[in-house]
Design an enzyme around this catalytic site. Structure first.
Site, PDB file in Angstrom:
ATOM      1  CD  GLU A 148      43.382 -19.563  21.691  1.00  0.00           C
ATOM      2  OE1 GLU A 148      44.170 -20.176  22.435  1.00  0.00           O
ATOM      3  OE2 GLU A 148      42.932 -20.047  20.634  1.00  0.00           O
ATOM      4  CD  GLU A 154      43.601 -19.121  16.808  1.00  0.00           C
ATOM      5  OE1 GLU A 154      43.610 -20.347  17.106  1.00  0.00           O
ATOM      6  OE2 GLU A 154      44.317 -18.275  17.368  1.00  0.00           O
TER       7      GLU A 154
END
Length: 530
Positions: free
Chosen positions: A197, A319
């Site tokens: 991320e 995810e």
């Protein structure tokens, strides 16, 4: 026959047709055609994720001293539940955690390991569980490890040394260090992600797209020089907040790293904070729309790429989950962070995500539900035992049954439109139109077809004709259903309200199965085609 009589006759047939349609509505239709294929279903679509967060590791998969643990400290009841999910690949150790994690802290004699401040989730990290313990866990449950390197506070040299520790048999310092720690043979870790991320302002060591690409490219160079056969995953968009530009991030990563990486990782979390069932059940379609957009970017860049004969870049949704109840400041920190309770509608959304991955099997080659135990997880563990949350059951059905070739299925059923709504906390808005009440995927493998159907309708069963366009259905078809007394039904230690139930077999004969999919249900039908 005069013209007046002809007109009356035509009027009669028109009225009859209208009455027939009204009184005897046509069934929904699902058409299966083995000549219309999408791509091969990768086993890594059924992966999961273990992060040093809350009680996922400590008190989840690992609890030395517990009467429920084995001699190495692994919870035996958790191991069995994980085996039931047939998890293909487990991502580790993060997540936000990894951007301030230094793998060297988690290897060697445990009495020599140094506790560290864990800055992502505000807890103490004792480092008593690390690389070697995680590999032991993977071997116990029969899954493949997938490591994420620290691209935040970490260095490219640190990433290279971890690959050396894991993948080089002998000779250099870190390979010999592994052997000194008691593990003679290399682990040969295949999958490595270049950070987590990195587009998110919340990420420790957050970088611009350009700076991330520079660092990722050089880390990849060192890592591949150490172990040439590894697969590398770039950090694609996780920030889809209203003021973000995820498409610009993804296009930059793909342009700059198209010759380097093997996957681009995307993340999505959805929720139902406004308690609108039909809006919520449509959220997997946002995942599908983002998939198709990034696929277009990949196709453009592959025209210009020089990949040396390697496969094109694929998408890894590494995810995804439902996460909104345990997403307040109080519930995101400390020992019991992110312990989301799940109900039936959450399970239907997870089935919808899995259908999306199957329908896009040509480009989506990895998916990792976040996470495995306790933390936004299908398995909840406490001191005295475990229970399986509602989302466990669709994931287990897919992972244990769906394989082979994804089919391009034709679906004809009633639809609905949503409001304009936020798909989750900290997420962007969407408005979905013509959402089919039946959400469908299908696969074909060695003469067996597996059909997965979510009936999104909250009140109505939907009678459906499943039509085989090539061949005929043969013998008995197994039917499995995930459902519950109502859409808010949950599981706990005392009662399992939502689970998989084997229904009566279907014996179709010919090229048609007629089946009524119950309201708010996920159904899997499997059998042979001749």
């Amino acid at each position: 026959m005069n013209s007046r009589f002809i007109k009356l006759r035509m009027l009669f047939f028109l009225i009859a047709a209208c009455l027939t349609t009204t009184l005897f509505p046509q069934n929904a239709r699902i058409k299966i055609d083995f000549d219309r294929t999408i791509g091969q279903v990768d086993k890594n679509l059924f992966g999961n994720f273990v992060e040093h967060l809350g009680r996922c590791v400590y008190g989840g998969i690992y609890e030395p001293g517990s009467t429920l643990s084995d001699e190495q400290g692994f919870r035996k009841d958790v191991l069995e539940a994980v085996k039931g999910l047939n998890v293909s690949l487990v991502r580790y150790p993060g997540g936000n955690f990894v951007s301030n994690y230094h793998w060297i802290d988690g290897v060697g004699p445990k009495e020599d390991r140094v506790p560290r401040m864990e800055l992502a989730w505000a807890r103490l990290e004792p480092n008593t569980f690390g690389t070697n313990e995680f590999i032991q866990f993977c071997r116990k449950v029969g899954t493949e490890p997938y490591f994420s390197v620290n691209m935040g506070t970490g260095t490219i040299e640190e990433a290279q040394r971890w690959v050396e520790y894991c993948n080089v048999k002998e000779g250099p310092y870190y390979a010999e260090l592994r052997k000194k720690h008691g593990f003679q043979e290399p682990y040969n870790i295949k999958y490595w992600s270049l950070g987590n991320e990195m587009d998110g302002f919340w990420q420790m060591g957050h970088l611009s797209a350009e700076d991330y690409c520079k660092k990722a490219r050089e880390a990849a160079k060192l890592m591949r020089l150490t172990s040439s056969d590894i697969k590398l995953i770039a950090a694609g968009s996780s920030n889809y907040r209203p003021n973000a530009d995820p498409d610009e991030w993804n296009s930059t990563i793909l342009r700059e790293l198209r010759d380097v990486v093997d996957y681009i990782a995307l993340h999505i979390y959805v929720g139902n904070p406004d308690d609108n069932y039909y809006n919520f059940l449509s959220t997997p379609l946002v995942c599908e729309q983002r998939t198709k957009l990034v696929k277009g970017m990949i196709c453009e860049e592959m025209l210009k790429a020089d990949r040396g004969g390697r496969d094109p870049v694929y998408i890894a949704w590494d995810e995804y989950n439902v996460w909104y109840r345990a997403r307040t400041d109080e519930s995101m920190q400390g020992t019991r962070a992110l312990e989301e309770p799940y109900n039936l509608e959450d399970a239907l959304v997870i089935a919808g995500f899995l259908n999306v991955f199957i329908r896009n099997a040509d480009i989506v080659k990895m998916a990792n539900m976040a996470q495995l135990v306790n933390v936004i997880a299908p398995i909840r563990a406490e001191k005295n035992g475990i229970f399986k949350q509602t989302i466990y059951y669709p994931l287990a059905l897919f992972a244990n049954n769906v394989k082979g070739t994804s089919l391009d299925v034709f679906v004809d059923c009633d639809t609905y439109d949503t409001d304009e709504f936020y798909i989750g906390l900290g997420e962007s808005q969407t408005k979905q139109t013509n959402v089919p009440y039946l959400d469908v995927s299908a696969t074909y493998h060695n003469g067996e077809v597996v059909i997965c159907v979510v009936n999104r309708h909250k009140e109505k069963a939907i009678s459906t004709d499943i039509l085989c366009q090539t061949g005929e259905f043969k013998g008995s078809f197994k039917v499995f259903e995930v459902n519950g007394p109502d859409i808010k039904a949950m599981n706990n230690f005392d009662k399992e309200n939502v689970r998989t139930i084997a229904k009566a077999d279907i014996n179709p004969g010919g090229d048609k199965i007629t089946y009524s999919f119950p309201a708010h249900s996920f159904t899997m039908i499997k059998g042979q085609i001749k």
